[in-house]
Design a protein around this motif. Structure first.
Motif, short mmCIF file in Angstrom:
data_model
loop_
_atom_site.label_atom_id
_atom_site.label_comp_id
_atom_site.label_asym_id
_atom_site.label_seq_id
_atom_site.Cartn_x
_atom_site.Cartn_y
_atom_site.Cartn_z
N UNK A 172 0.85 -1.18 0.00
CA UNK A 172 0.00 0.00 0.00
C UNK A 172 0.88 1.24 0.00
N UNK A 173 0.52 2.22 -0.83
CA UNK A 173 1.25 3.47 -0.79
C UNK A 173 0.98 4.15 0.55
N UNK A 174 2.03 4.60 1.19
CA UNK A 174 1.93 5.22 2.50
C UNK A 174 2.84 6.43 2.54
N UNK A 175 2.36 7.58 3.03
CA UNK A 175 3.27 8.75 3.15
C UNK A 175 4.50 8.38 3.97
N UNK A 176 5.66 8.76 3.45
CA UNK A 176 6.91 8.34 4.10
C UNK A 176 7.93 9.46 3.95
N UNK A 177 8.56 9.80 5.05
CA UNK A 177 9.58 10.85 5.02
C UNK A 177 10.85 10.35 5.70
N UNK A 178 11.99 10.82 5.17
CA UNK A 178 13.28 10.57 5.81
C UNK A 178 14.06 11.88 5.75
N UNK A 179 14.49 12.34 6.92
CA UNK A 179 15.19 13.64 7.01
C UNK A 179 14.35 14.75 6.40
N UNK A 180 13.02 14.69 6.68
CA UNK A 180 12.06 15.71 6.23
C UNK A 180 11.87 15.73 4.72
N UNK A 181 12.34 14.69 4.03
CA UNK A 181 12.16 14.60 2.59
C UNK A 181 11.14 13.50 2.29
N UNK A 182 10.09 13.84 1.53
CA UNK A 182 9.08 12.85 1.16
C UNK A 182 9.65 11.85 0.16
N UNK A 183 9.40 10.58 0.40
CA UNK A 183 9.89 9.51 -0.46
C UNK A 183 8.73 8.73 -1.05
N UNK A 184 8.93 8.19 -2.25
CA UNK A 184 7.91 7.39 -2.92
C UNK A 184 8.51 6.04 -3.28
N UNK A 185 7.73 4.99 -3.12
CA UNK A 185 8.19 3.64 -3.47
C UNK A 185 7.73 3.31 -4.88
N UNK A 186 8.66 2.78 -5.69
CA UNK A 186 8.34 2.36 -7.05
C UNK A 186 8.38 0.84 -7.13
N UNK A 187 7.81 0.31 -8.19
CA UNK A 187 8.02 -1.10 -8.51
C UNK A 187 9.47 -1.26 -8.94
N UNK A 188 10.21 -2.18 -8.29
CA UNK A 188 11.64 -2.32 -8.54
C UNK A 188 12.00 -3.78 -8.79
N UNK A 189 12.95 -4.04 -9.71
CA UNK A 189 13.46 -5.40 -9.87
C UNK A 189 14.16 -5.85 -8.60
N UNK A 190 14.12 -7.15 -8.32
CA UNK A 190 14.75 -7.66 -7.11
C UNK A 190 15.43 -8.99 -7.43
N UNK A 191 16.61 -9.20 -6.83
CA UNK A 191 17.37 -10.43 -7.00
C UNK A 191 17.37 -11.21 -5.68
N UNK A 192 17.50 -12.53 -5.78
CA UNK A 192 17.45 -13.37 -4.59
C UNK A 192 18.56 -13.03 -3.60
N UNK A 193 19.75 -12.67 -4.11
CA UNK A 193 20.86 -12.40 -3.19
C UNK A 193 20.76 -11.03 -2.52
N UNK A 194 19.74 -10.24 -2.88
CA UNK A 194 19.54 -8.96 -2.22
C UNK A 194 18.74 -9.11 -0.91
N UNK A 195 18.13 -10.25 -0.70
CA UNK A 195 17.23 -10.44 0.43
C UNK A 195 18.00 -10.93 1.65
N UNK A 196 17.60 -10.41 2.80
CA UNK A 196 18.17 -10.88 4.06
C UNK A 196 17.05 -11.03 5.09
#
Length: 323
Positions: A172-196
């Motif tokens: 779900x899209x949710x308002x998100x800020x880091x260091x007072x900067x608004x961030x947006x999540x995009x659909x992104x490619x992901x690899x198995x070795x990126x997961x922890x």
């Protein structure tokens, strides 16, 4: 004096899309009472009586310039209201006050009957869960890309190995800020070795990537369908609107019926659907936004979307949604 059979438009102060619809309502001479939930106080008051007389609820909603009799509301256009935060109060008091507004003002509005909702916020909320969307899309005959929702890293890695090209999307899209900067999540490619193991903190949505050549945004308003093909080289077209080109298209009858059935299941008068078009021309379900943006599409294509919303609200009859 109370407005005769008004349309309530509930939205934030700066909502250009709502302005477009209100312009058409004004042209038809339909009274409009516009307000934001955050206006509660001197700029917005509500008084409702229950258990009196033959009606289930009577009362009035008043803004600084308009008054609406609750039992005479024709339709409610629930756009994007902002609820008050009461930032001037201590945290405990602010939380208490915010809850009273949601359950007092919101609850009274939700109790309105014999009027058309576009859309009722409780129905919007029910339709906003992506796992429920995916299951319903499959049941209504839509092609759904293989999808996994999990917080198990091993399951996620196995899914990626099985499907090779996989993207990760927010649930779900949710308002998100880091260091007072608004961030947006995009659909992104992901690899198995990126997961922890941090994946275990929350469920994530993984989906087999569609080898797409374009996207399709379909807006349904009542029984009117507006379909726009969006061409770009982007995985997520929302990243760069300047890179997009638009063309109006017609949908196959079978797809239209499936989308209508989808909205009918949730009791929605309107919704914005996103689909991907593969190189063979097949359409793949991505998601529904029950209260999606569409104003820029009207500007780009000339489709009379705002007029369609206004016409639906003017009718103010729940029966107009019947197939």
């Amino acid at each position: 004096m109370a407005e005769e059979e008004p349309v309530l438009v509930v939205t934030e102060a700066a909502d250009v899309t709502a302005d477009m619809v209100i312009t058409h309502l004004n042209r038809q001479g339909v009274p409009v009472v516009r307000f934001n939930a955050a206006d509660i106080g001197t700029d917005l008051t509500i008084s409702a009586r229950f258990g009196v007389g033959s009606t289930s609820m009577t009362g009035q909603l008043r803004t600084s310039s308009r008054t609406a009799d609750l039992e005479r509301v024709r339709a409610v256009y629930w756009r994007r209201p902002v609820w008050p935060g009461f930032g001037h109060l201590p945290d405990a008091d602010a939380g208490w006050a915010a809850a009273q507004v949601r359950y007092g003002l919101g609850g009274t509005l939700y109790a309105l009957r014999n009027c058309l909702w576009v859309n009722h916020p409780l129905r919007n909320a029910a339709a906003d869960y992506k796992p429920a969307q995916l299951a319903l899309a499959h049941r209504t005959g839509l092609t759904v890309p293989p999808t996994l929702v999990t917080n198990d890293p091993d399951e996620a890695r196995r899914f990626i190995r099985d499907h090779h090209q996989v993207i990760c999307k927010t649930l779900r899209w949710t308002p998100y800020q880091r260091d007072s900067v608004g961030l947006t999540s995009w659909a992104e490619p992901v690899q198995a070795d990126e997961l922890d193991d941090t994946l275990r903190v929350t469920p994530h949505l993984f989906q087999a990537r569609v080898d797409k050549t374009a996207d399709l945004r379909v807006l349904i308003v009542g029984r009117r369908v507006f379909a726009v093909r969006i061409d770009s080289d982007l995985l997520d077209w929302r990243r760069d609107y300047s890179a997009l080109t638009y063309s109006v298209v017609d949908l196959p009858d079978r797809l239209e019926k499936s989308l209508f059935a989808y909205l009918d299941h949730f009791g929605l008068a309107s919704g914005s659907f996103d689909l991907a078009v593969d190189h063979a021309g097949e359409l793949h379900w991505l998601e529904l936004n029950p209260n999606g943006q569409w104003g820029w599409l009207e500007e780009r294509t000339g489709l009379e979307m705002a007029a369609a919303f206004a016409d639906l609200l003017v009718q103010g009859d729940v029966d107009v949604l019947a197939p």
